[in-house]
Design a protein around this motif. Structure first.
Motif, PDB file in Angstrom:
ATOM      1  N   GLY A 142       0.970  -1.116   0.148  1.00 10.44           N
ATOM      2  CA  GLY A 142       0.137   0.089   0.068  1.00 10.44           C
ATOM      3  C   GLY A 142       0.754   1.083   0.097  1.00 10.44           C
ATOM      4  O   GLY A 142       0.572   2.269   0.663  1.00 10.44           O
TER       5      GLY A 142
ATOM      6  N   GLY B 221      -1.131   8.813   9.183  1.00 10.70           N
ATOM      7  CA  GLY B 221      -2.515   8.895   9.154  1.00 10.70           C
ATOM      8  C   GLY B 221      -3.314   7.752  10.062  1.00 10.70           C
ATOM      9  O   GLY B 221      -4.169   8.145  10.614  1.00 10.70           O
ATOM     10  N   LYS B 222      -2.250   6.826  10.136  1.00  3.64           N
ATOM     11  CA  LYS B 222      -3.132   5.729  11.250  1.00  3.64           C
ATOM     12  C   LYS B 222      -3.245   6.225  12.503  1.00  3.64           C
ATOM     13  O   LYS B 222      -4.444   6.073  13.073  1.00  3.64           O
ATOM     14  CB  LYS B 222      -1.974   4.488  11.045  1.00  3.64           C
ATOM     15  CG  LYS B 222      -2.585   3.254  10.499  1.00  3.64           C
ATOM     16  CD  LYS B 222      -1.495   2.028  10.646  1.00  3.64           C
ATOM     17  CE  LYS B 222      -2.213   1.477   9.372  1.00  3.64           C
ATOM     18  NZ  LYS B 222      -1.343   0.120   9.208  1.00  3.64           N
TER      19      LYS B 222
ATOM     20  N   TRP C 148     -11.192   0.267   4.638  1.00 11.28           N
ATOM     21  CA  TRP C 148      -9.747  -0.011   4.915  1.00 11.28           C
ATOM     22  C   TRP C 148      -9.592  -0.926   6.056  1.00 11.28           C
ATOM     23  O   TRP C 148     -10.248  -0.536   7.054  1.00 11.28           O
ATOM     24  CB  TRP C 148      -9.012   1.347   5.098  1.00 11.28           C
ATOM     25  CG  TRP C 148      -7.403   1.042   5.291  1.00 11.28           C
ATOM     26  CD1 TRP C 148      -6.708   0.468   4.866  1.00 11.28           C
ATOM     27  CD2 TRP C 148      -6.872   2.063   6.314  1.00 11.28           C
ATOM     28  NE1 TRP C 148      -5.393   0.693   5.212  1.00 11.28           N
ATOM     29  CE2 TRP C 148      -5.572   1.649   6.162  1.00 11.28           C
ATOM     30  CE3 TRP C 148      -7.161   3.247   7.078  1.00 11.28           C
ATOM     31  CZ2 TRP C 148      -4.484   2.359   7.117  1.00 11.28           C
ATOM     32  CZ3 TRP C 148      -6.653   3.686   7.999  1.00 11.28           C
ATOM     33  CH2 TRP C 148      -5.097   3.335   8.061  1.00 11.28           C
TER      34      TRP C 148
ATOM     35  N   TYR D 100      -9.975   0.773   9.916  1.00 11.94           N
ATOM     36  CA  TYR D 100     -11.156   1.409  10.316  1.00 11.94           C
ATOM     37  C   TYR D 100     -11.932   0.831  11.609  1.00 11.94           C
ATOM     38  O   TYR D 100     -12.251   1.054  12.613  1.00 11.94           O
ATOM     39  CB  TYR D 100     -11.962   1.997   9.442  1.00 11.94           C
ATOM     40  CG  TYR D 100     -11.591   2.824   8.341  1.00 11.94           C
ATOM     41  CD1 TYR D 100     -10.821   3.841   8.792  1.00 11.94           C
ATOM     42  CD2 TYR D 100     -12.025   2.613   7.069  1.00 11.94           C
ATOM     43  CE1 TYR D 100     -10.177   4.719   7.809  1.00 11.94           C
ATOM     44  CE2 TYR D 100     -11.251   3.548   6.119  1.00 11.94           C
ATOM     45  CZ  TYR D 100     -10.439   4.676   6.234  1.00 11.94           C
ATOM     46  OH  TYR D 100     -10.078   5.481   5.582  1.00 11.94           O
TER      47      TYR D 100
ATOM     48  N   ASP E 291     -11.113  10.861   5.528  1.00 10.90           N
ATOM     49  CA  ASP E 291      -9.706  10.221   5.305  1.00 10.90           C
ATOM     50  C   ASP E 291      -9.368  10.613   3.906  1.00 10.90           C
ATOM     51  O   ASP E 291      -9.636  10.252   2.743  1.00 10.90           O
ATOM     52  CB  ASP E 291      -9.777   8.742   5.578  1.00 10.90           C
ATOM     53  CG  ASP E 291      -8.308   8.316   5.525  1.00 10.90           C
ATOM     54  OD1 ASP E 291      -7.443   9.242   4.992  1.00 10.90           O
ATOM     55  OD2 ASP E 291      -8.016   7.178   5.686  1.00 10.90           O
TER      56      ASP E 291
ATOM     57  N   TYR F 290      -5.528   9.999  -0.121  1.00  8.27           N
ATOM     58  CA  TYR F 290      -5.359   9.895  -1.412  1.00  8.27           C
ATOM     59  C   TYR F 290      -5.553  10.796  -2.216  1.00  8.27           C
ATOM     60  O   TYR F 290      -5.789  10.696  -3.520  1.00  8.27           O
ATOM     61  CB  TYR F 290      -6.050   8.576  -1.888  1.00  8.27           C
ATOM     62  CG  TYR F 290      -5.472   7.370  -1.366  1.00  8.27           C
ATOM     63  CD1 TYR F 290      -4.105   6.695  -1.620  1.00  8.27           C
ATOM     64  CD2 TYR F 290      -5.852   6.498  -0.292  1.00  8.27           C
ATOM     65  CE1 TYR F 290      -3.470   5.540  -1.194  1.00  8.27           C
ATOM     66  CE2 TYR F 290      -5.510   5.640   0.429  1.00  8.27           C
ATOM     67  CZ  TYR F 290      -4.174   4.842  -0.119  1.00  8.27           C
ATOM     68  OH  TYR F 290      -3.662   3.856   0.409  1.00  8.27           O
TER      69      TYR F 290
ATOM     70  N   ALA G 227       2.244  10.371   3.585  1.00  8.13           N
ATOM     71  CA  ALA G 227       2.739   8.892   3.198  1.00  8.13           C
ATOM     72  C   ALA G 227       2.624   8.647   1.634  1.00  8.13           C
ATOM     73  O   ALA G 227       3.734   8.451   1.142  1.00  8.13           O
ATOM     74  CB  ALA G 227       2.102   8.010   3.804  1.00  8.13           C
ATOM     75  N   LYS G 228       1.396   8.913   1.206  1.00  9.25           N
ATOM     76  CA  LYS G 228       1.089   8.531  -0.287  1.00  9.25           C
ATOM     77  C   LYS G 228       1.372   9.499  -1.455  1.00  9.25           C
ATOM     78  O   LYS G 228       1.867   9.230  -2.350  1.00  9.25           O
ATOM     79  CB  LYS G 228      -0.580   8.158  -0.271  1.00  9.25           C
ATOM     80  CG  LYS G 228      -0.976   7.435   0.965  1.00  9.25           C
ATOM     81  CD  LYS G 228      -0.539   5.914   0.872  1.00  9.25           C
ATOM     82  CE  LYS G 228      -1.039   5.028   2.317  1.00  9.25           C
ATOM     83  NZ  LYS G 228      -0.940   3.864   2.297  1.00  9.25           N
TER      84      LYS G 228
ATOM     85  N   ARG H 251       6.723   8.491   8.655  1.00 11.23           N
ATOM     86  CA  ARG H 251       5.441   8.648   9.528  1.00 11.23           C
ATOM     87  C   ARG H 251       5.138   9.948   9.850  1.00 11.23           C
ATOM     88  O   ARG H 251       5.129  10.266  11.090  1.00 11.23           O
ATOM     89  CB  ARG H 251       5.982   7.713  10.826  1.00 11.23           C
ATOM     90  CG  ARG H 251       6.572   6.464  10.537  1.00 11.23           C
ATOM     91  CD  ARG H 251       5.788   5.486   9.874  1.00 11.23           C
ATOM     92  NE  ARG H 251       4.113   5.444  10.296  1.00 11.23           N
ATOM     93  CZ  ARG H 251       3.198   5.286   9.493  1.00 11.23           C
ATOM     94  NH1 ARG H 251       3.283   5.976   8.139  1.00 11.23           N
ATOM     95  NH2 ARG H 251       2.039   5.332   9.894  1.00 11.23           N
TER      96      ARG H 251
HETATM   97  C1  PLP Z   1      -7.256   5.080   3.625  1.00 10.15           C
HETATM   98  C2  PLP Z   1      -5.991   4.966   4.412  1.00 10.15           C
HETATM   99  N1  PLP Z   1      -5.813   5.823   5.447  1.00 10.15           N
HETATM  100  C3  PLP Z   1      -4.676   6.066   6.033  1.00 10.15           C
HETATM  101  C4  PLP Z   1      -3.652   5.275   5.848  1.00 10.15           C
HETATM  102  C5  PLP Z   1      -2.562   5.632   6.856  1.00 10.15           C
HETATM  103  O1  PLP Z   1      -1.279   5.952   6.087  1.00 10.15           O
HETATM  104  P1  PLP Z   1      -0.176   6.264   7.057  1.00 10.15           P
HETATM  105  O2  PLP Z   1      -0.377   5.849   8.494  1.00 10.15           O
HETATM  106  O3  PLP Z   1       0.990   5.679   6.422  1.00 10.15           O
HETATM  107  O4  PLP Z   1       0.042   7.849   6.856  1.00 10.15           O
HETATM  108  C6  PLP Z   1      -3.641   4.545   4.926  1.00 10.15           C
HETATM  109  C7  PLP Z   1      -2.506   3.726   4.633  1.00 10.15           C
HETATM  110  O5  PLP Z   1      -2.496   2.657   4.045  1.00 10.15           O
HETATM  111  C8  PLP Z   1      -4.923   4.318   4.061  1.00 10.15           C
HETATM  112  O6  PLP Z   1      -4.798   3.330   2.978  1.00 10.15           O
END
Ligand code: PLP
Length: 391
Positions: free
Chosen positions: A39, A101-102, A126, A129, A202, A205, A236-237, A245
């Motif tokens: 991912g 984001g997590k 995802w 959640y 969220d 993306y 991240a993405k 992080r």
């Molecule tokens: C939909 C979605 N939200 C949040 C995240 C969290 O990303 P990160 O914790 O790497 O910033 C991801 C990561 O796979 C994701 O796919």
């Protein structure tokens, strides 16, 4: 008394990480595994970001703890780019910098969910959640999609109860790559607002949309939500920075302050060098992002083309993120397998191709393939997959 708490015993390992781990182990054993499980972008972080981080690592100010909620400059930059990209007025005080984001998702739900509160989660979802809802004692309520893997107001309405508190919304979506139109987003946002619900949106993306698709941030088009929204995002993405992080949440003062208090006991500030890198990413040129997006778009079209050639694969063209989510039920049946979990295991052993089974996203019968891998591996992997599935 159980050794591991009841609460944590119910939390499963992230299924997407499980696939990546297994593929990595096989590679370490010398097998030529091609993984569609990841991912994360396959590109390195842009040079100017790495250079900013290198300079930051040499500056002793960054060797110390800093403000729990994040570097003021970074909060300011997040507020600015969010306003630029969504049209929402955002004050830096509304921004909390998190470990990806997590952590933003976990803390936002921690700030909103009491035991027994229900959280509507459109399927396919995802993986994180529902677990993040459960960990706070909440009840995840999966809402099945209508046509095109999208949820509708009618579907949501059927799952509404007096305990419903939050709607989780992600567009572009992981795992489907679906992008809701501005009108669809507005309609769902209006519904949530009129029902007095909160929305956890969220937007991670947001920059990865292709063709005619446009990104819409739900709070920006849903005045009915008033201040009952929390936005999650991160670097991240967009900037190929999964390993750094850095993410954030944005919301009303009381929720942000509750989440910040939690963070102050859990992790404190995000690593300063990473925050400096994120600042360089947000304030620097966007060209590296657009060229990554171009590559993803090319791979997306190639993946759809190759998957559509496989007898028994049904593929909706994704419009965002970097995932395809084909329905493979017919192939699973033809092979005499019982589930897409079995199918993914079979594929890994027989074709050395890693995909993530739909069960991880509440959608058995599908698999998720990421197209964040090189053009060459994408072609090789899909041809290998097609050859094995059709033989
Ligand atoms: C939909 C979605 N939200 C949040 C995240 C969290 O990303 P990160 O914790 O790497 O910033 C991801 C990561 O796979 C994701 O796919």
């Amino acid at each position: 008394m159980s050794r591991v708490s009841e609460r944590l015993s119910t939390i499963g390992k992230s299924a997407t990480m499980a696939v990546s781990d297994r593929a990595r182990r096989m590679r370490e054993e010398g097998r030529d595994v091609i993984s569609f499980g990841a991912g994360e972008p396959d590109f390195p972080t842009p040079d100017h970001v790495v250079e900013a981080a290198t300079a930051a690592a040499r500056d002793p100010r960054n060797h110390k703890y800093t403000a729990n909620s994040g570097l003021p400059e970074l909060r300011e930059a997040v507020a600015q780019v969010t306003s630029r990209d969504t049209g929402l007025a955002v004050d830096p005080q509304q921004v909390l910098i998190t470990n990806g984001g997590k952590q933003a998702v976990f803390q936002a739900l921690g700030a909103l969910v009491d035991p027994g509160d229900e959280v509507l989660i459109p399927v396919p979802y995802w993986v994180t959640y529902p677990e993040a809802v459960r960990i706070w004692g909440g009840v995840p309520v999966p809402v099945p999609p209508d046509t095109g893997l999208k949820v509708t107001v009618e579907r949501l309405e059927r799952h509404l109860t007096p305990r419903t508190k939050v709607l989780v919304f992600v567009s572009p979506s992981n795992p489907t790559g679906v992008v809701y139109t501005p009108e669809e987003t507005r309609e769902l946002g209006r519904w949530a607002g009129e029902r007095g619900l909160w929305v956890l949106t969220d937007d991670i993306y947001q920059h990865l949309v292709y063709g005619d698709a446009v990104f819409t941030s739900m709070p920006a088009v849903s005045p009915e939500l008033e201040d009952r929204w929390v936005m999650v995002n991160g670097v991240a993405k967009t900037y190929a920075m999964t390993g750094w992080r850095v993410g954030w949440l944005i919301g009303p003062a009381d929720v942000v302050s509750a989440a910040a208090n939690l963070q102050s006991h859990a992790t404190s500030n995000v690593a300063n060098v990473s925050q400096r890198a994120a600042l360089a990413a947000l304030t620097g040129p966007m060209e590296p992002v657009w060229s990554m997006r171009e590559a993803f778009d090319r791979r997306r079209r190639r993946m759809v083309e190759l998957l559509r050639d496989i007898d028994g694969f049904q593929v909706e063209e994704p419009q965002g993120a970097f995932y395809c989510f084909p329905d493979v039920g017919a192939v699973v049946g033809r092979l005499g397998l019982d589930s897409t979990i079995e199918f993914a295991s079979w594929l890994l052993e027989e074709a050395e191709v890693a995909v993530v089974p739909g069960e991880a996203f509440g959608a058995p019968g599908h698999v998720r393939l990421s197209y964040a891998l090189s053009d060459e591996d994408l072609d090789r992997g899909l041809k290998r997959l097609a050859g094995r599935v059709s033989s």
